[in-house]
Design a protein around this motif. Structure first.
Motif, PDB file in Angstrom:
ATOM      1  N   VAL A   1      -0.485  16.767   1.527  1.00 16.33           N
ATOM      2  CA  VAL A   1      -0.672  18.141   1.040  1.00 16.33           C
ATOM      3  C   VAL A   1      -1.960  18.292   0.222  1.00 16.33           C
ATOM      4  O   VAL A   1      -2.198  19.333  -0.374  1.00 16.33           O
ATOM      5  CB  VAL A   1       0.541  18.624   0.202  1.00 16.33           C
ATOM      6  N   GLY A   2      -2.755  17.225   0.193  1.00 24.56           N
ATOM      7  CA  GLY A   2      -4.053  17.316  -0.476  1.00 24.56           C
ATOM      8  C   GLY A   2      -4.038  17.068  -1.970  1.00 24.56           C
ATOM      9  O   GLY A   2      -4.997  17.423  -2.673  1.00 24.56           O
ATOM     10  N   ILE A   3      -2.949  16.452  -2.487  1.00 29.83           N
ATOM     11  CA  ILE A   3      -2.936  16.076  -3.907  1.00 29.83           C
ATOM     12  C   ILE A   3      -3.574  14.695  -4.023  1.00 29.83           C
ATOM     13  O   ILE A   3      -3.101  13.738  -3.409  1.00 29.83           O
ATOM     14  CB  ILE A   3      -1.498  16.043  -4.470  1.00 29.83           C
ATOM     15  N   PRO A   4      -4.678  14.557  -4.779  1.00 31.30           N
ATOM     16  CA  PRO A   4      -5.358  13.254  -4.864  1.00 31.30           C
ATOM     17  C   PRO A   4      -4.492  12.201  -5.548  1.00 31.30           C
ATOM     18  O   PRO A   4      -3.606  12.530  -6.355  1.00 31.30           O
ATOM     19  CB  PRO A   4      -6.613  13.552  -5.688  1.00 31.30           C
ATOM     20  N   GLU A   5      -4.748  10.952  -5.223  1.00 26.94           N
ATOM     21  CA  GLU A   5      -3.943   9.851  -5.760  1.00 26.94           C
ATOM     22  C   GLU A   5      -4.001   9.776  -7.275  1.00 26.94           C
ATOM     23  O   GLU A   5      -3.056   9.337  -7.921  1.00 26.94           O
ATOM     24  CB  GLU A   5      -4.425   8.526  -5.144  1.00 26.94           C
ATOM     25  N   ASN A   6      -5.110  10.217  -7.863  1.00 29.43           N
ATOM     26  CA  ASN A   6      -5.211  10.145  -9.326  1.00 29.43           C
ATOM     27  C   ASN A   6      -4.405  11.243 -10.018  1.00 29.43           C
ATOM     28  O   ASN A   6      -4.420  11.366 -11.235  1.00 29.43           O
ATOM     29  CB  ASN A   6      -6.683  10.192  -9.779  1.00 29.43           C
ATOM     30  N   ARG A   7      -3.692  12.039  -9.217  1.00 28.41           N
ATOM     31  CA  ARG A   7      -2.771  13.028  -9.796  1.00 28.41           C
ATOM     32  C   ARG A   7      -1.312  12.631  -9.571  1.00 28.41           C
ATOM     33  O   ARG A   7      -0.424  13.470  -9.581  1.00 28.41           O
ATOM     34  CB  ARG A   7      -3.046  14.416  -9.229  1.00 28.41           C
ATOM     35  N   ILE A   8      -1.107  11.351  -9.344  1.00 32.72           N
ATOM     36  CA  ILE A   8       0.243  10.795  -9.315  1.00 32.72           C
ATOM     37  C   ILE A   8       0.412   9.981 -10.600  1.00 32.72           C
ATOM     38  O   ILE A   8      -0.474   9.210 -10.976  1.00 32.72           O
ATOM     39  CB  ILE A   8       0.466   9.907  -8.077  1.00 32.72           C
ATOM     40  N   ILE A   9       1.526  10.174 -11.281  1.00 28.84           N
ATOM     41  CA  ILE A   9       1.773   9.533 -12.570  1.00 28.84           C
ATOM     42  C   ILE A   9       3.077   8.743 -12.480  1.00 28.84           C
ATOM     43  O   ILE A   9       4.038   9.199 -11.857  1.00 28.84           O
ATOM     44  CB  ILE A   9       1.911  10.587 -13.697  1.00 28.84           C
ATOM     45  N   ILE A  10       3.128   7.605 -13.135  1.00 26.50           N
ATOM     46  CA  ILE A  10       4.348   6.790 -13.161  1.00 26.50           C
ATOM     47  C   ILE A  10       5.016   6.885 -14.533  1.00 26.50           C
ATOM     48  O   ILE A  10       4.343   6.848 -15.564  1.00 26.50           O
ATOM     49  CB  ILE A  10       4.022   5.313 -12.845  1.00 26.50           C
ATOM     50  N   ILE A  11       6.365   7.028 -14.512  1.00 24.96           N
ATOM     51  CA  ILE A  11       7.142   6.898 -15.743  1.00 24.96           C
ATOM     52  C   ILE A  11       8.080   5.704 -15.583  1.00 24.96           C
ATOM     53  O   ILE A  11       8.126   5.077 -14.526  1.00 24.96           O
ATOM     54  CB  ILE A  11       7.942   8.177 -16.067  1.00 24.96           C
ATOM     55  N   GLY A  12       8.829   5.393 -16.634  1.00 30.34           N
ATOM     56  CA  GLY A  12       9.753   4.261 -16.551  1.00 30.34           C
ATOM     57  C   GLY A  12       9.138   2.988 -17.086  1.00 30.34           C
ATOM     58  O   GLY A  12       8.040   2.987 -17.648  1.00 30.34           O
ATOM     59  N   ASP A  13       9.854   1.873 -16.890  1.00 32.10           N
ATOM     60  CA  ASP A  13       9.445   0.598 -17.484  1.00 32.10           C
ATOM     61  C   ASP A  13       8.431  -0.180 -16.655  1.00 32.10           C
ATOM     62  O   ASP A  13       7.796  -1.104 -17.156  1.00 32.10           O
ATOM     63  CB  ASP A  13      10.683  -0.274 -17.725  1.00 32.10           C
ATOM     64  N   GLN A  14       8.285   0.170 -15.383  1.00 34.67           N
ATOM     65  CA  GLN A  14       7.339  -0.552 -14.521  1.00 34.67           C
ATOM     66  C   GLN A  14       6.003   0.167 -14.451  1.00 34.67           C
ATOM     67  O   GLN A  14       5.925   1.385 -14.581  1.00 34.67           O
ATOM     68  CB  GLN A  14       7.916  -0.694 -13.104  1.00 34.67           C
ATOM     69  N   ARG A  15       4.967  -0.625 -14.238  1.00 27.52           N
ATOM     70  CA  ARG A  15       3.620  -0.068 -14.071  1.00 27.52           C
ATOM     71  C   ARG A  15       3.046  -0.497 -12.732  1.00 27.52           C
ATOM     72  O   ARG A  15       3.483  -1.498 -12.167  1.00 27.52           O
ATOM     73  CB  ARG A  15       2.709  -0.527 -15.216  1.00 27.52           C
ATOM     74  N   ASP A  16       2.084   0.256 -12.256  1.00 23.91           N
ATOM     75  CA  ASP A  16       1.435  -0.079 -10.990  1.00 23.91           C
ATOM     76  C   ASP A  16       0.621  -1.361 -11.183  1.00 23.91           C
ATOM     77  O   ASP A  16      -0.340  -1.372 -11.957  1.00 23.91           O
ATOM     78  CB  ASP A  16       0.517   1.081 -10.574  1.00 23.91           C
ATOM     79  N   PRO A  17       0.985  -2.468 -10.491  1.00 26.05           N
ATOM     80  CA  PRO A  17       0.259  -3.729 -10.688  1.00 26.05           C
ATOM     81  C   PRO A  17      -1.216  -3.632 -10.284  1.00 26.05           C
ATOM     82  O   PRO A  17      -2.050  -4.367 -10.795  1.00 26.05           O
ATOM     83  CB  PRO A  17       1.018  -4.731  -9.802  1.00 26.05           C
TER      84      PRO A  17
END
Length: 553
Positions: free
Chosen positions: A138-154
């Motif tokens: 839908v054209g949302i850039p990857e830098n506009r995805i955010i993570i919550i919770g205890d894990q982080r993007d490695p």
């Protein structure tokens, strides 16, 4: 004459959700009261921590992406104690939050992202691939995805929300001013019989009103301080926060009243019982399939659930048999409530003292509402007679997003919402829901639109025609979707081919939409002259099949 609530009318303040929760002068409990707790990690948020985290996140949105009033943030995640802060941070920045089922496939998420006009997506690491695929489409850039919770993007590519709220130079940003009656707080998606879900537009005033209505309905029985331990009531939360039931009754009510919410990402019976025992849970919102498990499953006997003072069941009808079975086994009282996405959601609840006097009723009308039961001809029916329930009040939604036709069908010119549910009220003002005008299947409180499933099944190479209905499954105490299929190549198809279609469908839809009622092969789908599927004919067929099975046993 329409029924009025027996409660005194509410004085609903002219404020948005933020103002109600964080700028009120009548809050009784202290800043350091722990409101949200993760029982698996013991991570928690006090009232003050939720507020400061939300402000920082809201400032981060403004600084990073020039967040504007009316921008939509989609929350695609299971329950998480970070959800409240992200929700109200979005509101602080003037945004609209649109929660999405984490069980959605990429196709299903794409629809919601596109329809809502989302600018960004919040998710958790295990769901990142689906979120990325849908966002990309839908054209949302990857830098506009955010993570919550205890894990982080490695890989470090997708930011954790803590880095969004820790951006420097945000001190100059201020909270966006909102008009409570006009500006949207939430876009929740409610499935419709026409296939795709509808975006239900809920304003800040809608939610503010319902928080106060729920507070009145609980009648002062839930408190932040019990006067003994000083801890007050504790609620166990497994109902999904992406559903309006969990969103208002759990997230908002707990903060407004200072109740501690023990947050489960999803339901697990043994954990549910263990947390009640270990945390001395006093109240829980549940659904009928959970009541069934608590009344029958052997694992429940391993735990002490005596701290529970009351349960409240909603999302689907609760039978007298289930109420009795639960109380006989655990001595836990359970009352019932009623509501819809379009009403923010709660419109009715049984008073605590009446839980065993009006079993089967959904309760009485909450304050500042009027309701009436209407005949198919549009005339009000008297007490005791069945009709479609229409409701009017400050909690009734603004309309369906991008769908003026459906909005016009659902809302009358004088502000009544046609619920699509059939029932009656007794002479004492207790309301009963007996059936649905709508064709939606309700699986464990989730709405499953038959037309959507039919559209997918029609693409199967071995399906010539198809209709989907809900059939009641006694073991699970819920409806389950069943497909009646006219197979390509004619009848003669058996269990192997039916299972192949079920397995194929499993890969196409979220968990709650799976064909748990199986596939039945038929010669033709019953239809009206205009081509409309006659589901009532199939429901009768299903009933006859069930009775035939019983006779064989």
């Amino acid at each position: 004459m329409p029924s009025e609530s027996r409660y005194p009318p509410l004085n609903i303040p002219d404020t948005d959700i933020w103002g109600l929760l964080f700028e009120r002068e009548d809050r009784e409990y202290p800043d350091d009261k722990v409101i949200y707790m993760d029982p698996y990690t013991s991570r928690s948020y006090s009232y003050a921590q939720v507020k400061s985290t939300a402000v920082d996140f809201g400032k981060g949105l403004k600084a990073l992406w020039d967040w504007q009033k009316g921008d939509v943030l989609v929350l695609y995640t299971p329950n998480c104690i970070d959800t409240p802060a992200v929700t109200w941070g979005c509101h602080w920045a003037g945004g609209i939050l649109s929660p999405a089922n984490p069980g959605y496939t990429a196709d299903e998420l794409v629809f919601q992202l596109k329809d809502s006009g989302a600018r960004a997506v919040v998710t958790q690491l295990p769901f990142i691939q689906t979120a990325k695929e849908a966002a990309s489409r839908v054209g949302i850039p990857e830098n506009r995805i955010i993570i919550i919770g205890d894990q982080r993007d490695p890989t470090g590519v997708v930011k954790h929300f803590t880095s969004i709220r820790n951006i420097s130079g945000t001190a100059r940003y201020r909270r966006t001013k909102l008009k409570p009656e006009d500006d949207l707080a939430f876009l929740v998606y409610s499935s419709g019989t026409t296939g795709h879900p509808k975006g239900v537009m809920l304003t800040h005033r809608n939610i503010v009103a319902n928080i106060l209505q729920i507070k009145a309905g609980e009648g002062g029985n839930l408190s932040w301080n019990d006067g003994l331990t000083g801890e007050g009531d504790k609620l166990l939360a497994f109902l999904p926060f992406f559903h309006i039931y969990g969103l208002t009754c759990l997230i908002h009510q707990s903060l407004y009243s200072g109740l501690q919410l023990i947050v489960m990402p999803k339901f697990n019976l043994e954990d549910f019982c263990r947390f009640i025992q270990d945390h001395k849970i006093t109240f829980s919102y549940v659904v009928p399939p959970v009541v069934l498990l608590l009344s029958k499953h052997p694992v429940v006997s391993k735990y002490d659930l005596s701290s529970i003072r009351m349960m409240n069941s909603g999302a689907a009808p609760l039978t007298k048999e289930l109420v009795a079975a639960l109380h006989d086994r655990l001595k836990v009282p359970i009352k019932q409530g009623y509501g819809l996405s379009e009403t923010s959601p709660t419109t009715h609840t049984q008073p605590w003292k009446d839980w065993n006097k009006t079993i089967g009723a959904v309760g009485t009308l909450l304050p500042s509402q009027t309701a009436k039961y209407m005949s198919p001809e549009g005339k009000e029916v008297p007490a005791g007679e069945r009709g479609e329930l229409w409701i009017k009040g400050p909690n009734v939604f603004k309309g369906y997003l991008n769908n003026t036709e459906m909005t016009a069908q659902a809302l009358t010119h004088d502000g009544y919402f046609k619920t699509g549910d059939v029932g009656y009220q007794d002479k004492d003002g207790n309301f009963y829901i007996t059936d649905r005008v709508k064709e939606l299947i309700k699986y464990k409180g989730f709405q499953v639109p038959p037309a959507e499933l039919e559209g997918i099944l029609a693409a199967h190479p071995h399906v010539n025609d198809v209709a989907v209905i809900g059939v009641y499954n006694k073991e699970q105490a819920t409806e389950v979707p069943r497909a009646y299929v006219v197979p390509a190549g004619g009848l003669g198809k058996g269990e192997k081919e039916a299972q192949e279609i079920v397995d194929w469908m499993d890969q196409k839809v979220a968990g709650h939409k799976k064909l748990r009622g199986g596939v039945r092969f038929v010669e033709e789908i019953p239809k009206s002259v205009s081509g409309k599927i006659l589901r009532r004919v199939l429901k009768l067929k299903a009933q006859e099949e069930a009775e035939g099975m019983k006779a064989k046993l």
